[in-house]
Design an enzyme around this catalytic site. Structure first.
Site, PDB file in Angstrom:
ATOM      1  N   GLU A 230       0.887  -1.167   0.000  1.00 56.34           N
ATOM      2  CA  GLU A 230       0.000   0.000   0.000  1.00 56.34           C
ATOM      3  C   GLU A 230       0.918   1.207   0.000  1.00 56.34           C
ATOM      4  OE1 GLU A 230      -1.631   3.123   0.831  1.00 56.34           O
ATOM      5  OE2 GLU A 230      -2.214   2.396   2.816  1.00 56.34           O
ATOM      6  N   CYS A 264      -2.032   8.986   3.616  1.00 51.61           N
ATOM      7  CA  CYS A 264      -1.811   8.558   2.231  1.00 51.61           C
ATOM      8  C   CYS A 264      -3.019   8.840   1.358  1.00 51.61           C
ATOM      9  CB  CYS A 264      -1.445   7.077   2.190  1.00 51.61           C
ATOM     10  SG  CYS A 264      -2.703   5.970   2.873  1.00 51.61           S
TER      11      CYS A 264
END
Length: 475
Positions: A230, A264
């Site tokens: 990720e 993020c």
């Protein structure tokens, strides 16, 4: 595990004070952790009921102690205390979700030509969970919960600058787990490489930058480890001409400056039609003005510091360049506090050129560029041609139009009239350079399971015995 006697200091990014020390583990310590995990693997993988029961007990204990644990996290990371406590509550929710998730360990396929086929789902083995400093606990728990319920053992390797909350969580969890099922290893440099290269580690689950993630994938390749990544994101908020400025601004600011912009999947840039640009920028500035910058533990603080000097200085330089490239400082630009830490108040740059690095690179901090567009199709083509594809959002009361546009955005998650919301049972992950694999839901569980096909045909004796039995019954 025998730990290295060497320790290092961990600092509060708001006050620059030492908040604790953590073990400075070595590659040799990592090798010992891998070996010890091997001693626990078989028994842990064999008892599904014990795994589910342990996760439920862990969830309850984490909720009970979330206040104490959240304070540790706030001190070492800098985030607002209520957000730090929420990380542990999110972790508890993940442990409960995966404890209760139903899944078949064996699936039967249709018989054919005298053959019986079954597919087994078995734990992939020892997992290395490597996590970043921005969300040390929730990003660890989203790996731990499915890995543990699948029957894997885990070595957790947190960021060197936020090890204390991980150590505290692992210590709590180990009160309910057999020895060596879960270990934390802390320190700098060599540990991630050791996890990625040691043959006893079967899978790496990494959350962090694209640059580091691709290096870890390359390190894992020679031992053919499974990898979930990720990675970075540069999420756009695409505002359509009929969007309500006040509603849209409140939603965007709530995402863009959460954890000082160090998320993020936060809004990293805003694209607004020329006809709405002035009104939306004013609304964004008004919403940003309501944020209170300060130490995360202090009452009233709604945005803490950036986590380190390098990140703060990088974002500040990108803001300066955006202004030099033709953007305008619409709000912020200072520190917002007299504290000595790594502060940057929420900063908004209007009329930011599409090609300035503040817009087209992942800045990961408390600055938000607003770029004007004339044709949303041009924006869509530009975004789809860029490297990142983690998330995006579309803002308009016209849900049909929003859905049509969302269907053409190359990103792992597209929100409509919101941003940053994730669900326990929905997959999360990136397209393109934003990652591979998925977390959450049954998709997250499958990342920790290995499939095995058993294809069985009766032997000659079994066939003969079956024939004899049939003849006896007919007589």
């Amino acid at each position: 595990m025998t730990v290295s006697p060497t320790t290092y200091e961990v600092f509060d990014p708001a006050t620059l004070e030492v908040v604790g020390t953590a073990p400075l583990h070595t590659a040799e310590d990592m090798e010992r952790a891998v070996a010890l995990a091997g001693t626990a693997a078989a028994a842990w993988a064999a008892d599904r009921g014990a795994r589910r029961s342990a996760l439920r007990s862990i969830a309850a204990a984490v909720r009970t102690q979330s206040g104490r644990l959240g304070e540790i996290l706030s001190r070492e990371q800098g985030k607002v205390l209520r957000e730090a406590v929420m990380e542990f509550q999110v972790a508890a929710g993940l442990f409960d979700y995966y404890a209760d998730l139903e899944w078949d360990q064996t699936e039967q396929l249709p018989e054919r030509d005298g053959r019986r086929l079954s597919v087994d789902y078995r734990p992939v083995g020892l997992v290395g969970a490597i996590t970043p400093w921005n969300f040390p606990i929730s990003l660890l728990a989203v790996k731990l919960a499915p890995a543990l319920v699948a029957g894997c053992t885990v070595i957790a390797k947190p960021s060197p600058s936020t090890p204390l909350s991980t150590i505290a969580l692992v210590e709590l969890m180990n009160g309910f787990l057999p020895p060596h099922v879960l270990t934390s290893v802390t320190g700098r440099g060599v540990l991630s490489r050791a996890l990625s290269t040691l043959p006893g580690v079967r899978k790496i689950s990494f959350t962090g930058s694209t640059e580091v993630g691709t290096a870890i994938m390359a390190q894992a390749a020679p031992t053919v480890k499974r990898v979930t990544l990720e990675l970075g994101g540069n999420d756009p908020a695409i505002v359509l001409p009929d969007a309500d400025p006040a509603f849209t601004a409140a939603g965007i600011i709530g995402s863009a400056f959460r954890n000082a912009g160090q998320v993020c999947m936060a809004v990293k840039r805003v694209f607004v039609p020329r006809s709405l640009a002035g009104e939306l920028t004013e609304a964004l500035a008004a919403a940003a003005a309501g944020l209170v910058v300060g130490r995360g533990l202090d009452a009233g603080t709604s945005m803490g510091p950036m986590h380190n000097a390098a990140q703060r200085d990088l974002v500040a330089s990108l803001v300066t360049q955006a202004v030099n490239d033709g953007g305008k400082l619409a709000f912020g630009g200072g520190t917002g506090t007299s504290l000595p830490g790594y502060f940057m108040e929420p900063t908004i740059i209007s009329d930011a050129p599409h090609n300035t690095p503040l817009v087209c690179s992942e800045q990961f901090g408390s600055a938000l560029p607003v770029s004007v567009y004339d044709d949303v199709e041009d924006v869509l083509a530009q975004l789809n041609a860029q490297e990142f594809g983690l998330g995006a959002s579309v803002w308009t009361p016209d849900l049909d139009r929003a859905g049509e546009l969302a269907a053409r955005i190359e990103a792992g998650t597209v929100w409509i009239n919101q941003h940053t919301q994730v669900e326990l049972d929905a997959p999360f992950g990136g397209w393109k350079a934003s990652g591979m694999g998925r977390e959450r839901g049954h998709w997250g569980l499958s990342e920790y399971l290995q499939t095995r096909t058993v294809n069985a045909m009766a032997g000659t004796h079994a066939v003969a015995a079956a024939g004899a039995s049939s003849a006896a019954q007919s007589s």
